[in-house]
Design a protein around this motif. Structure first.
Motif, short mmCIF file in Angstrom:
data_model
loop_
_atom_site.label_atom_id
_atom_site.label_comp_id
_atom_site.label_asym_id
_atom_site.label_seq_id
_atom_site.Cartn_x
_atom_site.Cartn_y
_atom_site.Cartn_z
N MET A 260 0.86 -1.28 -0.04
CA MET A 260 -0.04 0.05 0.02
C MET A 260 0.79 1.20 0.07
SD MET A 260 -3.24 -0.32 -0.57
CE MET A 260 -3.49 1.32 -0.32
N PRO A 261 2.14 1.32 0.71
CA PRO A 261 2.88 2.83 0.69
C PRO A 261 3.22 2.92 -0.84
CG PRO A 261 3.38 1.38 2.63
CD PRO A 261 2.46 0.44 1.73
N VAL A 262 3.44 2.01 -1.40
CA VAL A 262 3.99 2.37 -2.99
C VAL A 262 3.00 2.56 -3.83
CG1 VAL A 262 5.29 1.16 -4.65
CG2 VAL A 262 6.04 0.80 -2.43
N ILE A 263 1.76 1.79 -3.62
CA ILE A 263 0.56 2.01 -4.30
C ILE A 263 -0.07 3.36 -4.18
CG2 ILE A 263 -2.03 1.15 -4.81
CD1 ILE A 263 -1.19 -1.67 -3.89
N GLU A 264 0.17 3.84 -3.06
CA GLU A 264 -0.22 5.28 -2.65
C GLU A 264 0.56 6.36 -3.40
OE1 GLU A 264 -0.31 5.28 1.54
OE2 GLU A 264 -1.99 4.30 1.83
N GLN A 265 1.69 5.70 -3.83
CA GLN A 265 2.60 6.76 -4.90
C GLN A 265 2.55 6.50 -6.34
OE1 GLN A 265 6.63 6.76 -3.28
NE2 GLN A 265 6.06 7.21 -1.35
N PRO A 268 -1.53 7.88 -7.72
CA PRO A 268 -1.87 9.53 -8.43
C PRO A 268 -1.06 9.80 -9.52
CG PRO A 268 -0.88 9.38 -5.98
CD PRO A 268 -0.93 7.96 -6.30
N ARG A 269 -0.08 8.95 -9.95
CA ARG A 269 0.71 8.96 -11.13
C ARG A 269 -0.23 8.50 -12.37
NH1 ARG A 269 4.88 8.77 -7.38
NH2 ARG A 269 6.47 10.28 -8.06
#
Length: 942
Positions: A260-265, A268-269
């Motif tokens: 999730m921490p990486v998905i949250e970044q 938005p892209r």
């Protein structure tokens, strides 16, 4: 001598790559493969690669040879030679720093294979970074190696390394260096300036390490590489590799709970890419649309649970995929299909019932999109046959999407879509004669595709559709599609019998059109199968129709019509079934009788027609048997003889005459054997009175023709009619087998096994069948020594199916003897066993087994010799794994001392440069201690 070899090498490489003569290329390939196995290939490859005046094709092949030999023949070099080889390859990599890239790639592949097998080479990546990472001219060599390293370590299964050594070495080469590699790649990317080639190579390396799983996805959190990857999508030059990398990043974050921490970044892209996708669609930039489609579809598949749980937040992804699905390029459309299927499956889970309605509109719109894509083009005549086949296959895949639409949007709603389209086209007077057939055929196809998801009790839309079919234009392609719609909904017609008269008429008139006949045959088959009881009253009309149409059909169409009427005949009341069956079989019997009496006067067309009639008869036998099995109605026919067997009895004189006059014809013999196979397998009790005469005829005709199909059907006799060890029926079958074997032994003497591979295959499958059914009875056969000798002779055959059969025979036989010997107290000689359980068979049987073991022991050396020669030259890898290991293990259990002696003797006579003394001694040592030989060490074939 070396000069001669070099010149020959150059000539053969040139022929391999440039000759227009296929035979010459094959000759060159054989020579070069043999050369690659020699020890001389090491030095010659090095010499060729170092020469700048040697043609590039020769240098490229030399580089490939290094990779081949390091993968398979590194045992030819001692430790010092391996170090020298490594240093030489590193020098060659520097020599080719300017290219060609394909040679750089082969050298890097060689170095990876070497690194994996040289645990003493501990500083692999630091050494590469030191040698090639500081000079811009050599960085591409480092990047190529970094790209190849994880690919080869994780996928090259040919490298001979133990699982434990692989695990350790993989960790040393990949896992322990992953963080350093990531930082190194980031530095190269940030310092690449405008050098697009370097940037592409860096991204290729990054994707390769991500794919291997060695770069942890968590390390991308707040890592600039993530932003650089998405930013690269804006560069035309980097777009393709950027798409690959972004898709790989998304795929590696598919475990949403951990990522999730990486998905949250990432998410938005993704949002701004929606506008880029729309712009590419407007501009019809296929390459850009394809790339964005891959990204959004990968996101949809990877984040499926998030999409379902948070539909509003992730709606943009689904809508973007829907826009891609509506694009005109069908290859791009295809990319989305798996997502729609997975989403539908997920939404159909009970826990998601409350959210399913949120996606209904999307799937309903998808029905319209799929129907649009189903349209054939107006210029269909300009398409090649290959392109038409590809589009037909694509339409069937789109049909699967339509099934998913029915699951989510509802069958009635989805049916309404094509119905509305058809009604508008057919009932709108404004259309007049302006309709193209494609406009009607596409929605008809969609109706057919949805069939499996429509309930049989659907009473709202389908009745209107069936009524509408009567108003279709009389165009062959439209009629073809409509006929298949009727075919698909035959299960529904069973519950709506009022449509049967119209559908029967519609289908039967389709046979008048050559283009529609195939669809009509299929539709009749399914209608008769699903509505057989309802169609019994139509038999008087079906009979003349059947006689007429079967004279015009052949192949699959003929068999489907035969199957159709057989379903109806099988539904006739038991007291009338024989008469009905005789009525429909009469033209078959007449046709076969006509040919049988023609004898030598028959031509090829006559024989082909007879084959068709035999195939029809096989179909009748099969349908009756399958319906009885389904309905459990075997005893429901109160007749002294089963009606199908009555037909066979009536036809027996005709069959006998056919076998005598045409038994040597390969096509007719196959067809008649199929008939008897169905009798033997499906009606064993009813056929038993005919069995003795049938077996006698098989023996005669096999002796005269040597066709393998007679052995094949003989195996069915043994399988179905063996009644256990030592019974009268089984003894009779053993005699039958022995008489066939005498003929088989004569064939093997008169011909080479390689000339009759199909006969060899079916003969040893017959042996295997007897071992399966009555192994102790089989072991008493007086002809067993000859069977064994035939098997040894047949080990030289190169046809793989026949080899499978021969090796399976030896494996089955030895496994049986090992199992039985374990139940007998130790006896004299080398055959050993342990009294695990008391003997379960008579003492006489034990004596027969000991005699059998003695016979096997007498042929043990020849068997070992045949096995090892096959391992080195003719056996495929699956043969080694499936049979040879087990055979050698069984021999070790039965003859522990003799088998070691046999192997030593065989090794003394085997002359092969690659079978060194060290390999022979290592194999014997492992065999002695483990009785589980290491085959990879003695095989030279790939």
């Amino acid at each position: 001598m070396a000069t001669d070899t070099t010149e020959t090498f150059l000539v053969e490489v040139n022929a391999l790559f440039t000759s227009h003569d296929k035979a010459r290329r094959e000759q060159a390939d054989i020579w070069l493969q043999a050369f690659q196995k020699t020890s001389e290939a090491w030095a010659l490859s090095d010499q060729i690669l170092r020469s700048q005046i040697t043609p590039e094709t020769a240098r490229y092949f030399a580089a490939r040879t290094f990779r081949q030999k390091i993968t398979l023949d590194l045992h030819q070099l001692d430790s010092a030679a391996r170090i020298s080889l490594r240093d030489s390859l590193l020098e060659l990599l520097y020599q080719y720093r300017e290219g060609p890239r394909k040679i750089i790639t082969q050298i890097c592949l060689s170095l990876v294979a070497l690194a994996l097998q040289m645990p003493e080479w501990q500083n692999v990546l630091p050494q590469f970074a030191e040698l090639y990472g500081k000079n811009p001219d050599t960085v591409k060599c480092l990047l190529e190696f970094l790209k190849i390293l994880p690919e080869e370590v994780n996928t090259n299964n040919r490298i001979p390394i133990s699982d434990e050594d692989y695990r350790i070495r993989s960790k040393e080469l990949l896992t322990n260096n992953a963080n350093e590699v990531l930082q190194m790649l980031l530095i190269y990317l940030q310092n690449s300036g405008e050098n697009i080639d370097y940037q592409i190579q860096v991204f290729e390396c990054f994707e390769s390490w991500l794919y291997s799983g060695d770069i942890a996805i968590a390390s991308l959190e707040n890592n600039p590489f993530l932003g650089h990857s998405f930013d690269a999508l804006q560069s035309n030059e980097l777009y393709d590799i950027a798409v690959d990398v972004v898709c790989r990043i998304i795929h590696e974050t598919r475990d949403t709970s951990d990522s999730m921490p990486v998905i949250e970044q990432i998410y938005p892209r993704l949002l701004p890419l929606r506008e880029s996708l729309k712009r590419a669609i407007e501009e019809e930039d296929d390459d850009k649309v394809r790339g964005y489609c891959r990204i959004f579809t990968q996101a949809g598949e990877s984040y499926l649970e998030l999409i379902v749980q948070h539909a509003d937040a992730f709606q943009s992804i689904v809508e973007s995929i829907a826009e891609c699905a509506a694009y005109h390029d069908t290859e791009i459309v295809r990319i989305t299909f798996f997502f729609w299927h997975r989403l539908a499956d997920t939404l159909c889970e009970p826990r998601h019932a409350d959210i399913r309605e949120r996606f209904k509109t999307i799937y309903l719109n998808l029905v319209d999109v799929m129907i649009k894509h189903l349209h054939y083009p107006n210029d269909l005549s300009s398409w090649t046959a290959e392109r038409r086949d590809e589009f037909r296959e694509f339409r069937h895949v789109m049909g699967d999407v339509l099934k998913d639409c029915c699951l989510i949007a509802g069958s009635q709603e989805c049916l309404t879509k094509p119905y509305t389209t058809l009604a508008h086209q057919l009932l709108n007077p404004a259309n007049g004669n302006m309709l193209e057939w494609q406009q009607i055929e596409a929605p008809l196809f969609s109706l057919r595709a949805m069939g499996s998801e429509i309930p049989e009790e659907e009473n709202v839309v389908l009745p209107q559709i069936m009524q509408l079919l009567q108003q279709l234009p009389d165009h062959p392609k439209i009629r073809y599609a409509a006929t298949l719609v009727i075919s698909r909904y035959s299960f529904w017609t069973r519950k709506h019998s009022q449509f049967i008269p119209y559908q029967l008429n519609f289908i039967s008139s389709g046979f008048e059109h050559e283009e529609v006949a195939a669809a009509a045959s299929m539709a009749l088959k399914y209608l008769c199968k699903d509505c057989s009881e309802l169609l019994v009253e139509y038999l008087p009309q079906l009979h003349p129709f059947y006689l007429n149409v079967t004279n015009k059909l052949n192949g699959t169409d003929l068999l489907e019509v035969t199957e159709a009427v057989t379903h109806v005949v099988a539904a006739v009341p038991p007291a009338e079934i024989l008469k009905a069956l005789q009525t429909f079989c009469l033209p078959i019997a007449q046709g076969l009788h006509l040919l049988a009496n023609k004898g030598v006067g028959a031509n090829e067309r006559d024989i082909r027609n007879a084959c068709d009639k035999l195939e029809q008869l096989s179909m009748i036998l099969r349908v009756f048997a399958e319906r009885q099995k389904k309905d459990d109605a075997t005893d429901a026919i109160p007749l002294p003889v089963h009606p199908c067997i009555s037909i066979i009895q009536e036809l027996w004189p005709v069959f006998d005459l056919l076998l005598m006059n045409f038994g040597a014809d390969p096509h007719l013999s196959e067809s008649i054997c199929k008939c008897f196979k169905y009798c033997i397998v499906y009606y064993p009790a009813a056929f038993r009175p005919l069995l003795p005469e049938f077996m006698d005829r098989l023996i005669t005709v096999f002796d005269r023709t040597s066709l393998s199909c007679y052995l094949w059907v003989a195996g069915k006799c043994v399988r179905e009619h063996s009644t256990g060890e030592g019974t009268e029926a089984t003894i009779t079958l053993l005699t039958f087998f022995e008489r066939l074997s005498v003929t088989m032994f004569r064939f093997i003497v008169e011909k080479k096994p390689s000339d009759i591979p199909d006969v060899v295959e079916d003969y040893f499958r017959l042996n295997i069948t007897f071992i399966d059914c009555a192994p102790l009875t089989y072991s008493q056969s007086a002809i067993f020594p000859s069977v064994l000798q035939a098997g040894l002779t047949s080990l030289t055959i190169e046809q793989q199916d026949a080899l499978h059969s021969v090796l399976a025979f030896f494996n089955k036989l030895l496994s049986f003897i090992v199992k039985e010997m374990q139940q007998i107290p130790p006896a004299s000689g080398n055959i050993t066993g342990s009294p695990i359980t008391p003997p379960s068979h008579p003492v006489g049987m034990n004596t027969n087994l000991l005699n059998l073991g003695t016979i096997l022991c007498q042929h043990g050396s020849a068997l070992i010799d045949g096995l090892f020669r096959g391992l080195m030259y003719t056996f495929s890898r699956d043969l080694q794994q499936n049979y040879v290991e087990d055979i050698l293990t069984s021999l070790a259990k039965l003859y522990p001392h003799d088998s070691q002696q046999w192997i030593s003797e065989v090794f003394q006579h085997l002359q092969d440069a690659n079978l060194t003394s060290d390999i022979k001694n290592a194999f014997i040592r492992d065999y002695n201690f483990n009785t589980e030989p290491g085959f990879a060490e003695i095989t030279t074939c790939d």
